[in-house]
Motif scaffolding. Sequence first.
Motif, PDB file in Angstrom:
ATOM      1  N   GLY A  87       6.743 -23.386  -4.764  1.00 15.09           N
ATOM      2  CA  GLY A  87       6.531 -22.995  -5.634  1.00 15.09           C
ATOM      3  C   GLY A  87       5.311 -21.899  -6.629  1.00 15.09           C
ATOM      4  N   ALA A  88       4.098 -21.913  -5.785  1.00 12.15           N
ATOM      5  CA  ALA A  88       3.439 -21.354  -6.626  1.00 12.15           C
ATOM      6  C   ALA A  88       3.177 -20.283  -5.305  1.00 12.15           C
ATOM      7  CB  ALA A  88       1.684 -22.095  -6.779  1.00 12.15           C
ATOM      8  N   PHE A  89       4.135 -19.518  -4.584  1.00  8.34           N
ATOM      9  CA  PHE A  89       3.416 -18.757  -3.928  1.00  8.34           C
ATOM     10  C   PHE A  89       4.587 -18.029  -4.002  1.00  8.34           C
ATOM     11  CE2 PHE A  89       4.437 -17.753   1.155  1.00  8.34           C
ATOM     12  CZ  PHE A  89       3.288 -16.818   1.291  1.00  8.34           C
ATOM     13  N   SER A  90       6.066 -18.446  -4.284  1.00 11.61           N
ATOM     14  CA  SER A  90       7.062 -18.349  -4.654  1.00 11.61           C
ATOM     15  C   SER A  90       6.870 -17.496  -6.116  1.00 11.61           C
ATOM     16  CB  SER A  90       8.287 -18.364  -5.028  1.00 11.61           C
ATOM     17  OG  SER A  90       8.671 -19.233  -6.194  1.00 11.61           O
ATOM     18  N   SER A  91       5.778 -17.848  -7.257  1.00 10.03           N
ATOM     19  CA  SER A  91       5.960 -17.842  -8.325  1.00 10.03           C
ATOM     20  C   SER A  91       4.480 -16.585  -8.266  1.00 10.03           C
ATOM     21  CB  SER A  91       5.371 -18.116  -9.031  1.00 10.03           C
ATOM     22  OG  SER A  91       4.420 -18.621  -8.950  1.00 10.03           O
ATOM     23  N   ALA A  92       3.889 -15.870  -7.061  1.00 10.82           N
ATOM     24  CA  ALA A  92       2.967 -15.361  -6.783  1.00 10.82           C
ATOM     25  C   ALA A  92       3.623 -13.627  -7.012  1.00 10.82           C
ATOM     26  CB  ALA A  92       1.717 -15.465  -6.042  1.00 10.82           C
ATOM     27  N   PHE A  93       4.660 -13.941  -5.475  1.00  7.57           N
ATOM     28  CA  PHE A  93       5.886 -13.139  -5.630  1.00  7.57           C
ATOM     29  C   PHE A  93       6.572 -12.791  -6.887  1.00  7.57           C
ATOM     30  CE2 PHE A  93       5.565 -14.706  -0.931  1.00  7.57           C
ATOM     31  CZ  PHE A  93       4.582 -13.988  -0.751  1.00  7.57           C
ATOM     32  N   PHE A  94       6.338 -13.508  -7.611  1.00  8.24           N
ATOM     33  CA  PHE A  94       7.156 -12.751  -8.494  1.00  8.24           C
ATOM     34  C   PHE A  94       6.475 -11.973  -9.565  1.00  8.24           C
ATOM     35  CE2 PHE A  94       8.924 -13.503 -13.217  1.00  8.24           C
ATOM     36  CZ  PHE A  94       9.711 -13.182 -13.182  1.00  8.24           C
ATOM     37  N   LEU A  95       5.674 -13.145  -9.474  1.00  6.41           N
ATOM     38  CA  LEU A  95       4.303 -11.849 -10.725  1.00  6.41           C
ATOM     39  C   LEU A  95       4.203 -10.905 -10.270  1.00  6.41           C
ATOM     40  CD1 LEU A  95       2.394 -12.511 -12.322  1.00  6.41           C
ATOM     41  CD2 LEU A  95       1.001 -13.165 -11.361  1.00  6.41           C
ATOM     42  N   MET A  96       3.833 -10.578  -9.156  1.00 13.84           N
ATOM     43  CA  MET A  96       3.707  -9.249  -8.043  1.00 13.84           C
ATOM     44  C   MET A  96       4.475  -7.917  -8.357  1.00 13.84           C
ATOM     45  SD  MET A  96       1.436  -7.463  -6.883  1.00 13.84           S
ATOM     46  CE  MET A  96       0.398  -7.374  -5.451  1.00 13.84           C
ATOM     47  N   GLY A  97       5.900  -8.747  -8.084  1.00 10.23           N
ATOM     48  CA  GLY A  97       7.040  -7.712  -8.399  1.00 10.23           C
ATOM     49  C   GLY A  97       7.001  -7.230 -10.336  1.00 10.23           C
ATOM     50  N   LEU A  98       6.716  -8.434 -10.713  1.00 10.50           N
ATOM     51  CA  LEU A  98       6.259  -7.534 -12.771  1.00 10.50           C
ATOM     52  C   LEU A  98       5.186  -7.021 -12.233  1.00 10.50           C
ATOM     53  CD1 LEU A  98       5.989 -10.379 -14.853  1.00 10.50           C
ATOM     54  CD2 LEU A  98       4.092  -8.858 -14.671  1.00 10.50           C
ATOM     55  N   ALA A  99       4.507  -7.396 -11.653  1.00  7.23           N
ATOM     56  CA  ALA A  99       3.519  -5.636 -11.571  1.00  7.23           C
ATOM     57  C   ALA A  99       3.788  -4.621 -11.275  1.00  7.23           C
ATOM     58  CB  ALA A  99       2.099  -6.532 -11.229  1.00  7.23           C
ATOM     59  N   LEU A 100       4.673  -4.536 -10.321  1.00  8.44           N
ATOM     60  CA  LEU A 100       4.831  -3.579  -9.752  1.00  8.44           C
ATOM     61  C   LEU A 100       5.896  -3.079 -10.803  1.00  8.44           C
ATOM     62  CD1 LEU A 100       5.694  -4.498  -5.859  1.00  8.44           C
ATOM     63  CD2 LEU A 100       3.736  -2.455  -7.495  1.00  8.44           C
ATOM     64  N   LEU A 101       6.394  -3.873 -11.301  1.00  6.97           N
ATOM     65  CA  LEU A 101       7.545  -2.997 -12.473  1.00  6.97           C
ATOM     66  C   LEU A 101       7.419  -2.471 -13.566  1.00  6.97           C
ATOM     67  CD1 LEU A 101      10.998  -5.824 -11.996  1.00  6.97           C
ATOM     68  CD2 LEU A 101      10.809  -3.021 -11.068  1.00  6.97           C
ATOM     69  N   MET A 112      12.567   7.920 -13.707  1.00 13.96           N
ATOM     70  CA  MET A 112      11.918   8.129 -12.936  1.00 13.96           C
ATOM     71  C   MET A 112      11.945   8.946 -11.558  1.00 13.96           C
ATOM     72  SD  MET A 112       9.122   7.034 -15.054  1.00 13.96           S
ATOM     73  CE  MET A 112       9.031   6.319 -16.753  1.00 13.96           C
ATOM     74  N   ALA A 113      11.260   9.239 -11.133  1.00 14.36           N
ATOM     75  CA  ALA A 113      11.561  10.493  -9.756  1.00 14.36           C
ATOM     76  C   ALA A 113      10.176   9.992  -9.580  1.00 14.36           C
ATOM     77  CB  ALA A 113      12.494  11.668 -10.112  1.00 14.36           C
ATOM     78  N   GLY A 114      10.375   9.816  -7.876  1.00 17.51           N
ATOM     79  CA  GLY A 114       8.877   9.685  -7.241  1.00 17.51           C
ATOM     80  C   GLY A 114       8.315   8.408  -7.338  1.00 17.51           C
ATOM     81  N   MET A 115       9.066   7.690  -8.037  1.00 15.04           N
ATOM     82  CA  MET A 115       8.229   6.278  -8.126  1.00 15.04           C
ATOM     83  C   MET A 115       9.795   5.008  -8.056  1.00 15.04           C
ATOM     84  SD  MET A 115       6.130   6.628 -11.674  1.00 15.04           S
ATOM     85  CE  MET A 115       5.395   4.886 -11.430  1.00 15.04           C
ATOM     86  N   ASP A 116      10.529   5.541  -7.239  1.00 15.66           N
ATOM     87  CA  ASP A 116      11.393   4.071  -6.755  1.00 15.66           C
ATOM     88  C   ASP A 116      10.734   3.922  -6.100  1.00 15.66           C
ATOM     89  OD1 ASP A 116      11.838   6.464  -5.673  1.00 15.66           O
ATOM     90  OD2 ASP A 116      13.369   6.505  -5.480  1.00 15.66           O
ATOM     91  N   GLY A 117      10.090   3.813  -5.120  1.00 15.18           N
ATOM     92  CA  GLY A 117       9.686   2.272  -4.642  1.00 15.18           C
ATOM     93  C   GLY A 117       9.125   1.801  -4.960  1.00 15.18           C
ATOM     94  N   LEU A 118       8.240   1.856  -6.423  1.00 12.00           N
ATOM     95  CA  LEU A 118       7.300   0.713  -7.493  1.00 12.00           C
ATOM     96  C   LEU A 118       8.763  -0.135  -7.868  1.00 12.00           C
ATOM     97  CD1 LEU A 118       5.185   2.300  -9.145  1.00 12.00           C
ATOM     98  CD2 LEU A 118       4.649   0.891  -7.641  1.00 12.00           C
ATOM     99  N   GLY A 166       0.634  -1.054  -0.088  1.00  7.28           N
ATOM    100  CA  GLY A 166       0.346  -0.023   0.414  1.00  7.28           C
ATOM    101  C   GLY A 166       0.628   1.215  -0.117  1.00  7.28           C
ATOM    102  N   ALA A 167       1.494   1.211   0.512  1.00  2.97           N
ATOM    103  CA  ALA A 167       2.179   2.293   0.751  1.00  2.97           C
ATOM    104  C   ALA A 167       3.552   2.561  -0.273  1.00  2.97           C
ATOM    105  CB  ALA A 167       3.735   1.983   2.358  1.00  2.97           C
ATOM    106  N   VAL A 168       3.563   1.903  -0.802  1.00  4.60           N
ATOM    107  CA  VAL A 168       4.540   1.287  -2.364  1.00  4.60           C
ATOM    108  C   VAL A 168       3.566   2.192  -2.803  1.00  4.60           C
ATOM    109  CG1 VAL A 168       5.376   0.402  -4.307  1.00  4.60           C
ATOM    110  CG2 VAL A 168       6.624   0.049  -2.287  1.00  4.60           C
ATOM    111  N   VAL A 169       2.351   2.091  -3.339  1.00  8.52           N
ATOM    112  CA  VAL A 169       1.476   3.163  -4.500  1.00  8.52           C
ATOM    113  C   VAL A 169       0.968   3.589  -3.879  1.00  8.52           C
ATOM    114  CG1 VAL A 169       0.893   0.165  -5.210  1.00  8.52           C
ATOM    115  CG2 VAL A 169      -0.315   0.934  -4.004  1.00  8.52           C
TER     116      VAL A 169
END
Lengths: 99, 276, 522, 636
Positions: C195-209, C228-234, B114-117
């Motif tokens: 494995g499915a659990f970890s690929s969910a994390f991978f996918l979330m990372g993909l979405a954020l990127l 990009m400034a201001g979005m480096d958290g993502l 949440g914080a990130v977005v």
Amino acid sequence: MSLVNYLVLAGILFAIGSAAVLVRRNSIVAFMGVELMLNAANLTLVTFARMHGDLSGQVIAFFVMVVAAAEVVIGLAIIVSIFRTRGSASLDDASLLKS
Amino acid sequence: MTGLTISAGEGVLFWILAPLMVLGALSLLFARRTVHIAVSIAGVMVGLAVMYIANEATFLGVAQVVVYTGAVMMLFVFVIMLVGVDSTESLTETLRGQRWLAALSALGLAILLGAVVTRAVLPEPVGLAAANADSNPVAVARLVFSDFVFAFELTGALLITAAVGALSLTHRVRLGIKVDQRTLAEAKLKRYGAGGDATLVVNRPGPGVYARHNSADMPAVDAAGNPVEESITTVLRVRGQERELPSAEELADAGHPYGSPAVEAPTGTQAKEIDA
Amino acid sequence: MFVAPHIEWAALTPVLILLGAAVIGVLVEAFVPRASRRLVQLALSALAVAGALVAVTWRWTVVQSSGPRELVAGALREDGPALLAQAVLLVLSLLALLVIADRSRGEDGFAPTAAAVPGSEYEDQARRAGLAQTEVFPLTMFAVTGMLVFPAAADLLTMFIALEVLSLPLYLLAGLARYRRLLSQEASLKYFLLGAFSSAFFLMGLALLYGYAGSVRLDELAVAVPAMAGMDGLLLAGSALVIVGLLFKVGAVPFHAWTPDVYQGAPTSVTGFMAACTKVAAFAALLRFVYVVTPGLTWDLAPFLWTVAILTMVVGTVLAIVQTDMKRTLAYSSVAHAGFLLLGVIALDERGIGGVIFYLLAYGLATVGSFGLVSLVRTKDADGNVTSEAGHLSEWAGLGRRSPVLAVSFALFLLSFAGIPLTAGFTGKFAVFSAAVAGGAWPLVVVAVLASAAAAFFYVRIIVLMFFTEPPVAEDGSSTTVVRTEGLTAVAVVVCAVGTVLLGVVPSAILAITAQASKFLL
Amino acid sequence: MSVDLAATLVVAIPLLSAGVLLLLGRRSDGFGHWLGVAASAASCVLSVLLLLSLLGSPAEDRSVGVHLFSWIPAGELSVDAGFLVDPLSVTFLILITFVGTLIHVYAVAYMEHDDDRRRFFAYLNLFVAAMLILVLADSYALLFVGWEGVGLASYLLIGFWNQRTDYAVAAKKAFVMNRVGDMGLLIGMGALFATVGSVEFDEVFAAVPGLSEGWLTAIGLALLLGACGKSAQFPLQAWLGDAMAGPTPVSALIHAATMVTAGVYLIVRSGPIFEAAPTAQLVVAVVGAVTLLFGAIVGCAKDDIKKALAASTMSQIGYMMLAAGLGPIGYAFAIFHLFTHGFFKAGMFLGAGSVMHGMNDEVNMRGFGGLSRYMRVTWITFGLGWLAILGIPPFSGFWSKDKIIEAAFVGEGWQPWVLGGAALIGAGITAFYMSRLFFMTFHGEPRFNDGKNDQPGPEQHPHESPALMTVPMIVLALGSAALGGVLMVGESFFHWLEPVTGHVEHHEPVVPVPVLIAATLVLVALGVFLAWRQYWAARVPVTAPAGSVLTRAARRDLYQDVVNEAVFARPGTHLVRTMTYADTAVVDGAVNGLGAGAVGWGERLRKVQNGFVRSYGALMAVGVVLVLVAVLATRI
């Protein structure tokens, strides 16, 4: 109303899904948690697609659905075969392998 | 670049759907019956589909309903039926500290994501009006078959793997000859002819038949008043869901002869004669 | 309007060959009579892997002359590191395939039919009828396909799908062991769920990127990183989650917990395959992601990566010391090796790429070889029935005198794991550690040297056990025996042993090749 | 024959022989041992050729680099495999191959009744090849290859009689302790890489002047740690005694003449580094001094003939270390002592083996006595070695040890007094325990059942060993007697080493040389006298089972013993006990503690691996959260 709301919702769903994997003993429920996590990622993708005005996010989400469908088939097949052996789908019963 | 105006209607839709979806998702953590969870999650999926459509992803919204609600969740329900539809799960935690860890990590994830977005300075939304000019499915299809064609082909491998995997884990080849009704009958008669019991020839009894015990989980009673375990289907027996037959004394004392549970039920049955 | 993408068929040949073999393998299951299935499948798979290897070699020469490029609308990259990792992968896959296909005493290492309930009469019938789960071959081919795509994937979506293509068959294969079915199925379930659990994390990372850059192509991400400034958290959260997904596959602490359980439960030949080949694929992908996308983030990601590397080396080593099961020991040793390999990733030094790939080859040879040998050492009960593998370390006691050849080759692989000079392991460690020193990660190298010194302890313990200890006398009259193979495992082990020695004594030829590959196309 | 070829062959021949013997297996049982001997002998001949070729060239050209192949080409940090043929390495070549060949011959007879004699020779050949690589290497990396190779071979040989568990344990202990030392060498190499960017001797030494003293000290100490592990120096000395579990030829070759001296070689070879790092150099000398006293005192307490000799080896290597720590003035002396020690100590080990051969593998000296009557050759050859190690002129040891004592007294401040004092006292103790060993074994009344006396136990028939065993002993004994004197003629040995160790002006010790020599001889005589009184003139008590009845006479002896003990032995015993305690409790404790610590942590960590997939999931999820926190810490 801002698009960020969708993203926050996705984050919450993702977190709930991950918690389900940790607290539920029933492997089917845990697996549903994983599915929810994937869907949360999809919602993120779709929202970002709209934000960027770029459809590839939607396409990726579509592929994720396909992947998830295949994963579900394999996962449920594994769960069923374990159930047939042990008569239980509990994750905690599957704890023979340890050090 | 044209900006995007988000209609008030969409806001209302979101604020109605989102709490419902979170509620549905929370069933994953707190509901006891697996079927309830599956149905709730199917609801969340439908909610997501609506949100996709609101987010200008018509094709995806429909696909979500078809794939998730229609196929994936039904597969889940199917398997739930297979492993015991009404089995409930005790929610007491056996692993020490597991709840805390789960709560900690879930809260952490939710807060961090949440914080990130929310902290990110997101660009002004563009909207998909331009991209969806030729309708959303067409635009998506163009991308799928051009930029993402390799990924598309690769998912084929995934689906084949899934099919082969599911088949090899569950499909049993028939070993030996096929046993049909005729061979069964002939074998029975043969055993009878070789001096076997007469009961071999007739069908085995079905489960309990009378009154309130006419359900599949109550064993039949044989001529001697003993329960016939085989009369209950294997599935119920494996799950330990068959019911215990009350003893003859208990029933008789309560004025409940076998098969007729209620006093007001017709009497004079065969069971009574046996009792006598 | 729709423009049909240009597809570089020639460059795709390795993938196409394997995918084709996998699909034909599925058809073989349907149409070829059961008696000849295994032979057809084996020939098909071996030819396909060998053919793909030839194709990769050919592409290597092409890339050497005409330079790296992107394929299929940017889904794949054809460059030095990708082709090199693919070549290593195919060599190891071929060897692992031999071990997978091998039959000792007329049985392969897989359940006659996975659908049978363990211990049921039907299972007995299936065993007597000589059924064989020949689907293993197409599944392996699918896994190899995924692994082959993984190092070359140039966008995160292709990477994600390749990850799944390589994982799904492995989830299945892990559950197919012939003996100890319960453990095997449990391994399968655990591997799948995590494995499915970890690929969910991978996918979330993909979405954020994706949210960060509006694209999942690595090159566009790399361009967007400084902008990009201001979005480096993502960006940071996305990168971290993607890396976590990859770290799960390589078995780095704290995402390693599946490794020992799955390695122990899975059929041994499959363990060898996934230990060696998955690591190659995952590390190659990790290298690409870290070297292409995150160089600008070194400062932010370093604490995370350094901590993970140290934990991985230390936890892997320490836990390997206290194990009593052979496969578990090797599993923890593989965790420790993942830590050593991470040094080459963290180095962010050009030599790190070549070093890591060399290390992977060295580690893979020893891994395939040692698991091949583990599959031959079996328990024999009092009646002389040979059953499951002799898992407990004590059952390996005194093996040196009864099967000197096996024990010596096993010792060779262990010495290579330990990094003793004149074995491939030493050269690999040298290459990776020196790259890490050059990249300024010398504190990590100190930890790594200490960890590998401590690690020598448990490798030596096994050698002592094999050569200098009397075989135990079990109360129930059971004993350990070494089964004869059809010869396929023997071939694989010999190749692995020779490779291990050659890469230790005259590694210069291979090192020269890996050094050439040390550049990613941006 | 060119130097290149000869240097390559000198390593390749034993290596090939080892490979052939291992590959042929049982098929080569018939001739395997002779193949082993021949390989070693061929190496010896080639070494002599190399020596002659170096002698034939002018002194400044006596360093030949032999490039073998490019081993690990890793950019700037590439490593080539190459040999360095210079006086230092050729000296070692001669020692290794000559003594090695004699010991091979000896082993043909010693191991005759062993079914696995062929395998034993394969390992011996392997060891020789590895040791030759170690001394011929022109870089720390290749040296490390040999270093690990000798470790492996030694490990295989210590555990050769692997039927017995304690032997296997000993083998493992040796390996682990060596491993600790190896870590030092590795760290030193890593530091060299980090600072110089190379591990080749000439490049490193050329870069030394440009390095800070801090780095050099660190590198020097790391190398010293490596040397301590390999050479059984304090505090990594514990494995050597246990290593005596191996067959006696192994003890003679590896644990007396060659491998254990590799540490001294390393220090001398790294001379330029130590000269630029005085602190590290001083530590080397102190380690040497401590070990020489330690070993000598331990030697007084051992009843096992081989363990007593092992303690003596430790002590003598302490002398060499001390010398090597004195800087250029000591290098040549260190190597000189190493060379003569290689002869006389190997000879004595072979003698001990011969005694064991004649006494049904008995090693307890309290069960010996009066053996000089039964084994003349062994007695005489051992006696020559004894005289040599005592430092009686004109035997070899006198020349080499005396030089070290003199050099130790050179310097300013407290150093010469402490180091020199240690060396001097060490000489006295050496005389005591070596004489004790000699007298207990060969003189006095037999303390075993020889069929005539009333000693308990099975009847023993001590006998001389076959010629295959005695001839090597005789050759080594000749070396013990004369080698030192011969090499000292015109100080030719020191001139020969000068290209490596450098020419050193003579320094005057703080005590005049004649006084030192006299003092040494007086101390030695005192040591011998005490040993004579206690172990020859008096009866040596057999440590019989508890409750054995002692005769009146024995009781009188005991009374003497009590007196002896009160005056001389008790303080000594306490010291010995303290040392033994330090040995077992502190050093073993540290090693075991490290192991136990790892195991303890492992046990704790293991609980995480509880088999529950949900716990693994929790580990991952918490890991992810921590990762995100760490990564985002600065941004949110």
